[in-house]
Design a protein around this motif. Structure first.
Motif, mmCIF file in Angstrom:
data_model
loop_
_atom_site.group_PDB
_atom_site.id
_atom_site.type_symbol
_atom_site.label_atom_id
_atom_site.label_comp_id
_atom_site.label_asym_id
_atom_site.label_seq_id
_atom_site.Cartn_x
_atom_site.Cartn_y
_atom_site.Cartn_z
ATOM 1 N N HIS A 17 0.813 -1.324 0.258
ATOM 2 C CA HIS A 17 -0.455 0.068 0.491
ATOM 3 C C HIS A 17 0.425 0.890 0.137
ATOM 4 O O HIS A 17 0.464 2.515 -0.375
ATOM 5 N N GLY A 18 2.209 1.175 -0.114
ATOM 6 C CA GLY A 18 2.807 2.552 0.359
ATOM 7 C C GLY A 18 2.598 3.528 1.288
ATOM 8 O O GLY A 18 1.607 3.424 2.140
ATOM 9 N N ALA A 19 4.068 3.451 1.983
ATOM 10 C CA ALA A 19 3.730 4.255 3.331
ATOM 11 C C ALA A 19 3.072 5.305 3.554
ATOM 12 O O ALA A 19 2.113 5.642 4.276
ATOM 13 N N LEU A 20 3.720 5.954 2.411
ATOM 14 C CA LEU A 20 3.143 7.353 2.409
ATOM 15 C C LEU A 20 1.829 7.603 1.915
ATOM 16 O O LEU A 20 0.341 8.269 2.617
ATOM 17 N N ASP A 21 0.775 6.137 1.385
ATOM 18 C CA ASP A 21 -0.594 5.998 1.009
ATOM 19 C C ASP A 21 -1.135 5.972 2.592
ATOM 20 O O ASP A 21 -2.094 6.466 2.954
ATOM 21 N N VAL A 22 0.035 4.850 3.520
ATOM 22 C CA VAL A 22 -0.816 4.982 4.460
ATOM 23 C C VAL A 22 -1.409 5.445 5.869
ATOM 24 O O VAL A 22 -2.065 6.073 6.083
ATOM 25 N N LEU A 23 0.176 7.149 5.646
ATOM 26 C CA LEU A 23 0.159 8.168 6.286
ATOM 27 C C LEU A 23 -1.318 9.084 5.230
ATOM 28 O O LEU A 23 -2.157 9.398 6.225
ATOM 29 N N LEU A 24 -1.656 8.995 4.353
ATOM 30 C CA LEU A 24 -2.429 9.801 3.319
ATOM 31 C C LEU A 24 -3.291 9.646 4.395
ATOM 32 O O LEU A 24 -4.723 10.818 4.606
ATOM 33 N N ALA A 72 9.106 4.630 0.400
ATOM 34 C CA ALA A 72 9.926 4.358 1.732
ATOM 35 C C ALA A 72 8.567 3.491 2.910
ATOM 36 O O ALA A 72 7.895 3.990 1.975
ATOM 37 N N SER A 73 9.701 2.785 3.932
ATOM 38 C CA SER A 73 8.514 2.444 4.465
ATOM 39 C C SER A 73 8.385 2.576 6.268
ATOM 40 O O SER A 73 7.736 2.315 6.954
ATOM 41 N N VAL A 74 8.580 4.060 6.668
ATOM 42 C CA VAL A 74 8.747 4.661 7.948
ATOM 43 C C VAL A 74 8.522 6.491 7.656
ATOM 44 O O VAL A 74 8.780 6.624 6.739
ATOM 45 N N GLY A 75 6.945 5.870 8.363
ATOM 46 C CA GLY A 75 6.641 7.235 8.237
ATOM 47 C C GLY A 75 5.882 7.757 9.615
ATOM 48 O O GLY A 75 5.434 7.497 10.056
ATOM 49 N N ILE A 76 5.718 8.984 9.604
ATOM 50 C CA ILE A 76 4.637 10.154 10.165
ATOM 51 C C ILE A 76 4.047 11.050 9.840
ATOM 52 O O ILE A 76 4.471 11.558 8.100
ATOM 53 N N GLY A 77 3.304 11.563 9.933
ATOM 54 C CA GLY A 77 2.135 12.756 9.407
ATOM 55 C C GLY A 77 1.030 13.162 10.267
ATOM 56 O O GLY A 77 0.467 12.402 11.220
ATOM 57 N N HIS A 78 0.712 14.384 9.989
ATOM 58 C CA HIS A 78 0.185 15.516 10.565
ATOM 59 C C HIS A 78 -0.761 15.842 10.525
ATOM 60 O O HIS A 78 -0.809 16.556 9.147
#
Ligand code: M6R
Length: 622
Positions: A17-24, A72-78
């Motif tokens: 699913h893509g890390a960015l997709d998960v965060l968004l 990427a496979s790691v990240g944070i979102g706000h």
């Protein structure tokens, strides 16, 4: 306030699913918590990539589309509700430190940030934003260096220096195998996956990917890697989280064919009431409130109840007062949480504090509950959010089962709170022998008929929507009610203020002649919530007189009355009828037309019904 999401997955997991997709996706679901700005940071190939943008999430999405981020496979979102610093790009989260290798996001308010910042400035640190968050980022960065690159320990040391309320999430380019978070007085839950783990302000941040979650306690640091969740206390000792399964799925947090979440949630109300009533009686029909972890003997000896809540929840508390005092014959006070602890209230161990909160995270209510506990009171939470802080810190909990409420304006949670308050009142009346079992059975039977009756009101919604369209230009609307109709009037006014930005006031109809009647001028719209003609006769007659009084002074009167009430017809420009029920149960029906009215009027004016200006869903600052 502020939505926070964190993710880490194995590359093969992430590729699904893509890390960015998960965060968004998490941010999309958490946007109701704040929408002043949004941002994400991911770690890949030894660098942190970041995008952030003021305004709603849509602006961030355009930014990412214009300048795509690396896999990427790691990240944070706000997603932000601004406290320190204007809602601009610069103050948007994440904030970077340590030569842009550390990214930090934050929910809450760091109360000692000015002192900490002054100290950091004196050592030569410079700041790019006006936020308190950047101070935390600099501290974590300093500790990261001092600990030889240990992000968990750096977070723990920094958290110990901070005062106030915070959830902090951090990723570092030099330790890309983890996301580290800390929490004090601010929400954070962990989502458990297989080869991937998640962090969220609440479970909706990862509900698309897992329904298995872990609650954190106060003052803890959590480190998630692809295959582990490690929790420690702020003093460094190891800790265990409490695991739970989310009992609703992603579809429940979607619009389900409606244009807005608010419309959908108004239409969810028959089910919200039905589900809140579900499973509360034993085979013989006696009420059993299993989640109430307070000994029945203690409930028998309660000498006073204080209901604490804010906003719409406080209006539900006012309805609860009428019902509980009538059925249980125990005095009930209702107080706004933020006023309560500053007035030296009289509480002891025979006082029952009942807190009402949809989110379970409202800081004003949480602080008031803590204060009451310190004074020796017993505390009971009526809450809609499993695993949230207020029920966790209370002696007992009665969950409402309204399902996720996403629109900032509360609707179904209000009806569910009223329903749960009725259950509490009836349970206490049963325990204390204040009502005969037959009387309780009758009220319960009528409560079980309410969902069908709400549906009838919803089915007649077009008449109300039409009026809303006609009244879109009204500069001010007044609402009147008596008895349980009074909190309904205030709730009707609050809905209109918060989503349609129209000046609106709710008054006790009897108070009118003591001042507010001076506001009535030719054409002034006045909604009147009329009590049942089958209740105390004097009450109904008095409200009919109040309608006449305002009408005589030129008001355009719109009444919400019980089906068959002919007395109001001659004095009303329009009447919205609701089905008949017991007078005390009427708020479950009379509120609905007012919600529909506000929602339709805001939509007519072209406003964002779900995300009104200046507001956020969970108010996690004092
Ligand atoms: O989550 P809570 O029930 O504690 O929230 C309390 C108020 O902030 C909330 O009811 C607020 O007034 C709503 N926006 C009203 O629609």
């Amino acid at each position: 306030m502020c939505g926070i999401v964190g993710y880490i997955g194995l590359p093969e997991k992430t590729s699904q699913h893509g890390a960015l997709d998960v965060l968004l996706e998490g941010l999309r679901r958490l946007e109701y918590r704040g929408y002043d700005s949004a941002g994400v940071a991911t770690v890949a190939s030894g660098t942190v990539s970041m995008r952030k943008k003021s305004g709603k999430l849509a602006n961030l999405l355009s930014e990412i589309e214009a300048e795509p981020m690396t896999e990427a496979s790691v990240g944070i979102g706000h997603t932000r509700w601004a406290t320190h610093g204007a809602p601009n790009d610069l103050n948007a989260h994440p904030h970077l430190a340590d030569g842009d290798k550390l990214a930090v996001i934050h929910n809450g308010i760091i109360e000692n940030f000015a002192q900490l910042k002054a100290k950091l400035v004196s050592t030569g640190e410079t700041f790019a934003s006006e936020t308190d968050t950047e101070v935390a980022a600099k501290l974590i960065a300093q500790h990261f260096t001092a600990t030889g690159g240990d992000l968990t320990e750096a977070m723990r040391l920094a958290a110990n220096q901070l005062e106030g309320a915070f959830t902090l999430l951090a990723v570092h380019a030099d330790q890309p195998d983890r996301v580290v978070a800390s929490r004090r007085n601010s929400p954070l839950v962990v989502g458990l996956g297989d080869g991937e783990n998640f962090l969220g302000s609440d479970v909706s941040g990862f509900i698309d990917f897992t329904r298995e979650a872990v609650e954190l306690e106060q003052d803890q640091v959590v480190t998630i890697t692809t295959d582990d969740v490690a929790i420690i206390n702020f003093d460094g000792s190891p800790a265990e989280g409490k695991r739970f399964s989310v009992n609703w799925d992603a579809a429940a947090a979607e619009k389900g064919g409606f244009g807005t979440f608010m419309e959908k949630e108004i239409h969810d109300q028959p089910k919200a009431v039905e589900d809140t009533l579900l499973g509360r009686t034993d085979a013989s029909g006696r009420l059993v409130l299993d989640e109430l972890r307070i000994d029945p003997e203690e409930l028998k000896n309660i000498s006073k109840i204080i209901v604490l809540a804010c906003g719409t929840s406080a209006y539900a508390g006012m309805v609860a007062k009428y019902a509980i005092e009538h059925w249980v014959r125990v005095p009930v006070e209702v107080e706004l949480s933020h006023e309560f602890r500053y007035r030296d209230p009289i509480i002891d161990d025979s006082t029952l504090i009942v807190s009402l909160s949809q989110s379970g995270e409202t800081m004003d209510t949480l602080m008031a509950v803590r204060y009451a506990k310190e004074q020796g009171a017993r505390t009971l939470a009526i809450c809609n959010t499993n695993g949230s802080t207020i029920p966790r810190e209370s002696d007992a909990v009665l969950y409402t089962h309204a399902g996720p409420e996403i629109a900032v304006a509360s609707t179904k949670a209000f009806l569910a709170q009223i329903t749960a308050s009725y259950l509490l009142g009836l349970y206490m009346a049963q325990l204390r022998g204040k009502l005969f079992q037959g009387e309780i059975d009758d009220i319960l039977a009528d409560l079980h008929k309410i969902p069908g009756k709400i549906q009838e009101v919803l089915d007649g919604g077009e008449q109300i929507r039409e009026l809303a369209r006609e009244m879109a230009q009204a500069p001010s609307v007044l609402f009147l009610g008596r008895h349980v109709g009074y909190p309904v009037a205030m709730e009707g006014a609050l809905k209109l203020k918060e989503i349609a930005y129209i000046h609106a006031e709710g008054f006790a109809a009897g108070e009118l002649k003591h001042g507010p009647i001076a506001l009535i001028d030719q054409g002034q719209p006045v909604f009147v919530v009329v009590p049942s003609p089958h209740g105390r006769d004097s009450l109904h007659a008095k409200v009919v007189s109040n309608i006449q009084e305002v009408r005589a002074r030129g008001a355009k009167t719109i009444t919400v009355a019980e089906a068959g009430d002919a007395d109001v017809v001659d004095y009303s420009e329009q009447v919205f009828y609701v089905p008949e029920t017991q007078p005390l149960l009427m708020p479950l029906l009379t509120t609905v037309p007012l919600q529909i009215f506000a929602c339709a009027l805001a939509a007519e004016k072209g406003y964002d019904v779900d995300q009104p200006r200046n507001l956020a869903k969970s108010v996690t600052v004092e």
